[in-house]
Design a protein around this motif. Structure first.
Motif, PDB file in Angstrom:
ATOM      1  N   UNK A 180       0.643  -1.346  -0.005  1.00  0.00           N
ATOM      2  CA  UNK A 180      -0.170   0.178   0.226  1.00  0.00           C
ATOM      3  C   UNK A 180       0.628   1.480   0.219  1.00  0.00           C
ATOM      4  N   UNK A 181       2.455   1.216   0.565  1.00  0.00           N
ATOM      5  CA  UNK A 181       2.805   2.306   0.690  1.00  0.00           C
ATOM      6  C   UNK A 181       3.719   2.570  -1.326  1.00  0.00           C
ATOM      7  N   UNK A 182       3.381   1.306  -1.536  1.00  0.00           N
ATOM      8  CA  UNK A 182       4.393   1.749  -2.694  1.00  0.00           C
ATOM      9  C   UNK A 182       3.390   2.098  -4.209  1.00  0.00           C
ATOM     10  N   UNK A 183       1.531   1.577  -3.703  1.00  0.00           N
ATOM     11  CA  UNK A 183       0.634   2.237  -3.940  1.00  0.00           C
ATOM     12  C   UNK A 183       0.600   3.545  -4.100  1.00  0.00           C
ATOM     13  N   UNK A 184       0.310   4.132  -2.992  1.00  0.00           N
ATOM     14  CA  UNK A 184       0.163   5.505  -2.120  1.00  0.00           C
ATOM     15  C   UNK A 184       1.140   6.175  -2.631  1.00  0.00           C
ATOM     16  N   UNK A 185       2.390   5.985  -3.140  1.00  0.00           N
ATOM     17  CA  UNK A 185       4.089   6.965  -3.577  1.00  0.00           C
ATOM     18  C   UNK A 185       3.579   6.797  -4.800  1.00  0.00           C
ATOM     19  N   UNK A 186       3.525   5.706  -5.673  1.00  0.00           N
ATOM     20  CA  UNK A 186       2.999   6.034  -6.953  1.00  0.00           C
ATOM     21  C   UNK A 186       2.194   7.054  -7.462  1.00  0.00           C
ATOM     22  N   UNK A 187       0.966   7.224  -7.238  1.00  0.00           N
ATOM     23  CA  UNK A 187      -0.484   7.835  -7.095  1.00  0.00           C
ATOM     24  C   UNK A 187       0.293   9.244  -6.479  1.00  0.00           C
ATOM     25  N   UNK A 188       0.713   9.644  -5.317  1.00  0.00           N
ATOM     26  CA  UNK A 188       0.935  11.268  -4.826  1.00  0.00           C
ATOM     27  C   UNK A 188       2.688  10.888  -5.072  1.00  0.00           C
ATOM     28  N   UNK A 189       2.856  12.713  -4.865  1.00  0.00           N
ATOM     29  CA  UNK A 189       4.176  12.625  -5.019  1.00  0.00           C
ATOM     30  C   UNK A 189       3.976  13.936  -3.826  1.00  0.00           C
TER      31      UNK A 189
END
Length: 251
Positions: A180-189
């Protein structure tokens, strides 16, 4: 904001923002924290160095400081901010607390000024697992006041240029799972995450009150491991900055 005041920003020897009051009047500051333990050292300082006027209100010279503990999360923060801002005007709002860092360049214990906030998990989940934000869903337009391109910005943050700036993400569930961390970092900077920031930003912007969000880094956003956190250090550093700010306003 009181109409009989004009403020100009300067910087003292500590590198902490200070205001020059051009007319004799009380400057009213509201310090907002989600929990009481994040600002224990600040309250100790106020109780020893200021006169307590009422519960949670401290006065010294031409400076009045009020403490507001909202509770954790966006909902409690929004209600508390709306309630107090409907009853009283302030010259400066300060949100003070700890935060987790996505950005590993931020050291544990570092204190930052949050220059922007955005929703991290308000929206919908698709059947393939993709997350659509409230802006993706067009339920809030990207530029509906006070949003700018889906973010809330502290447009006066350059006037308070005494701490490194960071971009914030406000979440209901702090991240502790690698996927989920990777997913959120991919979506938001975003560089940091908190649970209250966007609610504070929204209240300040809609009330047209100058504001700061100050966060100390207590942990990195990674697979959850409380043993690696530096909560005590973050709280100490956060409160050191708050005390220096107030001292600079008294000088």
């Amino acid at each position: 904001m009181g109409e009989d005041k004009e403020f100009a920003l300067s910087t003292n020897i500590f590198g902490v923002a200070s205001f020059q009051i051009t007319q004799l009047s009380i400057m009213r500051i509201l310090i907002v924290s989600a929990t009481p333990f994040e600002i224990v050292p600040l309250r100790d300082y106020l109780e020893h160095e200021f006169e307590q006027k009422e519960e949670n209100i401290y006065v010294r010279a031409d400076l009045e400081v009020q403490i507001l503990v909202t509770g954790v999360g966006q909902m409690l923060t929004a209600f508390a901010m709306g309630s107090i801002l409907s009853q009283k005007e302030f010259d400066l709002l300060i949100n003070a607390g700890v935060a987790g860092a996505f950005d590993r360049r931020l050291q544990l214990g570092a204190v930052v000024q949050v220059a922007s906030e955005q929703f991290g998990d308000l929206g919908a989940e698709e059947k393939d697992g993709r997350f659509l934000s409230i802006h993706d869903l067009k339920l809030i337009d990207d530029n509906e006041v006070p949003f700018q391109d889906g973010k809330l910005l502290n447009t006066s943050s350059t006037d308070f240029d005494f701490l490194p700036k960071a971009s914030g993400l406000t979440v209901n569930k702090v991240h502790g799972n690698t996927a989920s961390i990777e997913q959120i970092q991919e979506k938001y900077n975003a560089q940091i995450e908190s649970m209250e920031g966007i609610a504070f930003f929204y209240a300040a912007l809609m009330s047209e009150t100058p504001f700061l969000e100050i966060r100390a880094i207590s942990n990195y956003v990674e697979a959850r491991n409380r043993e690696s956190w530096a909560l005590g250090l973050a709280i100490d550093r956060l409160n050191e900055v708050l005390v220096k700010m107030l001292n600079s306003l008294l000088n």
